[in-house]
Enzyme design. Structure first.
Site: not given
Length: 415
Positions: A141, A143, A190
């Site tokens: 990911t 993120d 985000g």
């Protein structure tokens, strides 16, 4: 390995996700797997019995190298939430019927938080109902919000792209002079975690001042204070560049992007589609101050820029793919491979496996101590954490001046 391996990709793709797929394939073949199948569009595609034999696509070392350099999910991805076992056992019965038909010994799923939820549920079902298939999660990911792992493959390349792009935006922003100044607001992915937005600070160096302000979603956003801060900065300089997370929220929990537009799309996991934060803030500043503003949304480019991938990131993505197969072959199930940092200088990192029940549906946020007191910038600790992850380059294989990728499986191609 005596049986076969199946691998899937889920959630938002990254510039490094296919390096993990390459690691799964090579390690599975080296350990004796007869076949390595790839689910098309993850667990959602598997339920429709859509899969391919990866040997038909990775035939040479060049194919494997091209795969590592190919952005987006080679197998196709999905955002499919499995029901709870007690809610719909038929879905699980169908999945295991398909897996048994394919003589699957190990099931590897490459993804983030929601994907680890899938591994958790499938491994629980297998244990409860006596299936021998082993289920291992492979972290992915941009993120960087998976629990128990130091960082996630995909994040380093995205951070490298963000730091580079921010540096270019900053240089561009001060070439033209405007009477009342110019404010450029850069929106970075985000939802709840600010790891990507904080990476904008990587642009700061001897030849670049870096962004003037950085706002992460971990802290409440005050629109009035933001406007006052911009006014103050414009008294000191004529060009201001701000990095904001798409997920910044006011104190009452309202997404800033919702202040301008309502959000209609919600995915299977209940996540709202966030877009328009930079646009709203640029309009707000233009209205309050009357200066020129720009709204820049990096959007998909953050996760698709394989031409700017970090070598460390690609190597680690390949490493965790191989470690997932190794863990399954050695009897682990209901686990996820994690990266464990051993040192920063020189940078060293190894792999372990952790219980997926302690990872699924959890989020690792940027520590409060890694953000300054005012909540407008990240600290040196944040930079020390992320800088090793962006090191090195992976040269694209260029054909006619454009990077070459591994051909998309015809089953996924729309042409």
């Amino acid at each position: 390995m005596k049986g076969n391996v199946i691998v899937g990709q889920s959630g938002g793709p990254t510039a490094a996700i296919n390096a993990s797929l390459a690691g799964v394939y090579r390690t599975a073949k080296d350990r004796g797997a007869k076949k390595v199948y790839g689910m098309l569009h993850g667990i959602q595609g598997l339920l429709k019995e859509k899969y391919i034999d990866l040997s038909d696509h990775i035939k040479t070392e060049l194919d494997a190298e091209l795969l590592k350099r190919t952005p987006a999910a080679f197998l196709g991805s999905c955002r499919y939430k499995l029901p709870e076992i007690h809610e719909n056992r038929e879905v699980y019965d169908k999945i295991f019927e398909i897996l048994d038909k394919l003589d699957i010994e190990a099931f590897i799923y490459i993804g983030g938080n929601d994907s680890m939820d899938t591994i958790k549920k499938l491994s629980d079902y297998a244990i409860v109902f006596g299936h021998a298939i082993r289920f291992i999660g492979c972290p992915k990911t941009i993120d960087n919000d998976l629990a128990l792992t130091d960082h996630t493959p995909g994040y380093g390349s995205a951070a490298k792209y963000i730091g580079t792009s921010m540096k270019e935006i900053i240089r561009d922003s001060f070439c033209l002079e405007y009477e009342k100044g110019v404010v450029s607001i850069v929106e970075i992915m985000g939802r709840n975690a600010g790891w990507l937005t904080g990476a904008a600070a990587l642009s700061k160096g001897e030849d670049c001042e870096g962004p003037d302000l950085i706002y992460l979603p971990e802290l409440p956003f005050d629109l009035q204070l933001f406007g006052e801060k911009i006014k103050q900065l414009l008294q000191e300089k004529t060009s201001i560049v701000v990095a904001v997370s798409e997920g910044i929220r006011t104190a009452d929990g309202t997404y800033v992007c919702e202040l301008g537009n309502s959000i209609d799309f919600v995915d299977a996991f209940g996540h709202k589609q966030l877009s328009g934060t930079a646009s709203y803030l640029a309009s707000y500043i233009a209205g309050e101050i009357g200066c020129k503003t720009r709204a820049i949304e990096l959007s998909t480019l953050q996760r698709a820029a394989s031409h700017a991938a970090s070598r460390v990131d690609i190597l680690e993505a390949y490493q965790v793919g191989g470690a997932a197969v190794k863990a399954a072959d050695e009897g682990d199930t209901g686990k996820m491979v994690v990266l464990k940092r051993l040192s920063d200088d020189p940078y060293q990192c190894g792999t372990e496996v952790k219980d997926v029940h302690k990872i699924a549906n959890d989020e690792k946020l940027v520590p409060r101590s890694w953000v300054n007191k005012e909540g407008t910038y990240v600290t040196s600790e944040f930079i020390s954490y992320v800088r090793p992850l962006i090191q090195g380059d992976v040269s694209p294989v260029m054909v006619d001046g454009i990077p070459r990728h591994l051909y998309t499986p015809k089953e996924l191609s729309h042409r």
